[in-house]
Design an enzyme around this catalytic site. Structure first.
Site, PDB file in Angstrom:
ATOM      1  CB  CYS A 137      -0.785   0.166   1.200  1.00 25.66           C
ATOM      2  SG  CYS A 137      -1.889   1.481   1.331  1.00 25.66           S
ATOM      3  CB  CYS A 140      -1.029   2.512   4.211  1.00 23.20           C
ATOM      4  SG  CYS A 140      -2.151   1.911   3.185  1.00 23.20           S
ATOM      5  CG  ASP A 141       2.968   1.395   4.575  1.00 20.93           C
ATOM      6  OD1 ASP A 141       2.529   1.763   5.337  1.00 20.93           O
ATOM      7  OD2 ASP A 141       2.890   0.232   3.790  1.00 20.93           O
TER       8      ASP A 141
END
Ligand code: NAP
Length: 327
Positions: A137, A140-141
């Site tokens: 992701c 997200c990261d």
């Protein structure tokens, strides 16, 4: 009438599930949405969505899903967390939906809209390194990789968009693709071509992930364990090389999240639910009363807008089918 019985329980809260819920509740059906283990679905992990009509400047994937959820709730749909472990049929012909905490819910119809889950490369240590340099992701990261070197594996739209997104943070982004041609849309490929931070490594596969162990007496992995490099093989020449990187983003597609219904309904070889055998109810599965929509069905288009449209169809089919079983 049993007050605890829902007309439809919708399993999944991505665009397909929420659109189905909007249609069912507006048809005056007692409707419950079960969010699943990834509430909001894949779009919540997407950066910028430009191809969902209605947003002149595009919209963030998470924002789109949060707004869709609010719209659904405002119309009176109950949305709750819950992960379905199996479905069975009662003598009354109602369905029992058994959650993983053993709670049992009851409904007359079910719409499965569980979407699909990220695939992994299947390399040793890959999953243990999730959150320690390995991710599926970018949204997200990505921000953890400011001024770092990252690799995205894959050649589809997600790989392309992830690479483009990561280039906002990283000093260098490599895309490692197993062929010499992308699968992604031309518009996404163009963005990559024009981005000086992104470099494509064609015809290549990641064959090993190496990690750094902190000095610990037992030599075991600890929370400081961290991705160090990957071994990459050119599948045309056989040449292998080590690439020192900080982050590895795996973007090689998704598997439909349908294992909980595999004993109930017919699935394709790839795991997608087969619908459409009954021409009167095109979104109905092999079991009357169980409908399906979105990426858990679709192995062709897999677009949010298609999932939303399919959710609408499933809700309308379920509504008409519920009419046919009324005494
Ligand atoms: P995808 O289109 O299935 O692409 C997967 C990519 O990963 C392919 O390039 C594939 O290579 C590669 N791959 C698969 N297994 C691999 C393995 N074991 N090792 C190395 N590479 C592997 O998946 P996706 O990119 O996740 O997209 C899923 C769907 O969502 C697509 O239909 C896509 O169009 C859609 N999507 C749309 C948007 C948008 O419209 N804005 C955004 C994101 C995603 P090959 O090419 O060689 O098969």
């Amino acid at each position: 009438m049993n007050e605890n019985v829902y007309d439809t329980i919708i399993v999944g809260s991505g665009p397909a599930g929420l659109t189905a819920a909007i249609y069912n509740v507006r048809a005056n059906l007692k409707t419950l949405v079960l969010g699943g283990d990834e509430p909001g679905g894949q779009l919540t992990l997407t950066t910028h969505v430009e191809n969902y009509p209605g947003f002149a400047k595009g919209i963030g994937g998470l924002k789109l899903m949060m707004d869709m959820q609010e719209q659904t709730r405002n119309l009176g749909v109950e949305i709750r967390n819950g992960y379905v472990s199996r479905i069975s049929k009662k003598q009354t012909n109602n369905f029992q939906i058994i959650l993983d905490n053993n709670e049992i819910l009851e409904s007359k119809a079910i719409i499965v809209a569980t979407g699909a889950k990220a695939k992994w490369l299947g390399l040793p240590k890959e999953k243990e390194l999730i959150g320690k340099g390995v991710s599926s992701c970018a949204t997200c990261d990505g921000a953890f990789f400011r001024d770092k070197v990252v690799v995205v594996v894959g050649g589809g739209d997600v790989a392309g968009e992830d690479a483009w997104f990561l280039s906002k943070f990283a000093s260098k982004v490599y895309i490692i693709h197993r062929r010499d041609k992308f699968r992604m849309q031309v518009a996404v490929a163009k963005k990559i071509e024009n981005n000086p931070k992104i470099e494509v490594v064609w015809n290549s596969e990641v064959i090993n992930i190496n990690f750094k162990l902190p000095a610990s007496p037992a030599g075991r992995q600890t929370s400081n364990t961290k991705l160090e490099n990957i071994l990459v093989k050119n599948n045309q020449t056989g040449e292998e090389k080590i690439m020192s990187i900080d982050g590895l983003f795996v973007a090689i597609g998704h598997d439909p999240a349908t294992s909980f219904v595999k004993k109930n309904v017919n699935l394709k070889e790839g795991g997608q639910i087969i619908v459409g055998k009954d021409l009167e109810f095109p979104t109905m599965s092999s079991v009357p009363g169980i409908f399906a929509a979105g990426d858990c069905v679709d192995d062709v288009y897999r677009q949010a807008i298609v999932a939303a449209g399919d959710g609408c169809k499933a809700a309308m089919d379920a509504e008409r089918w519920l009419e046919t079983i009324k005494n």
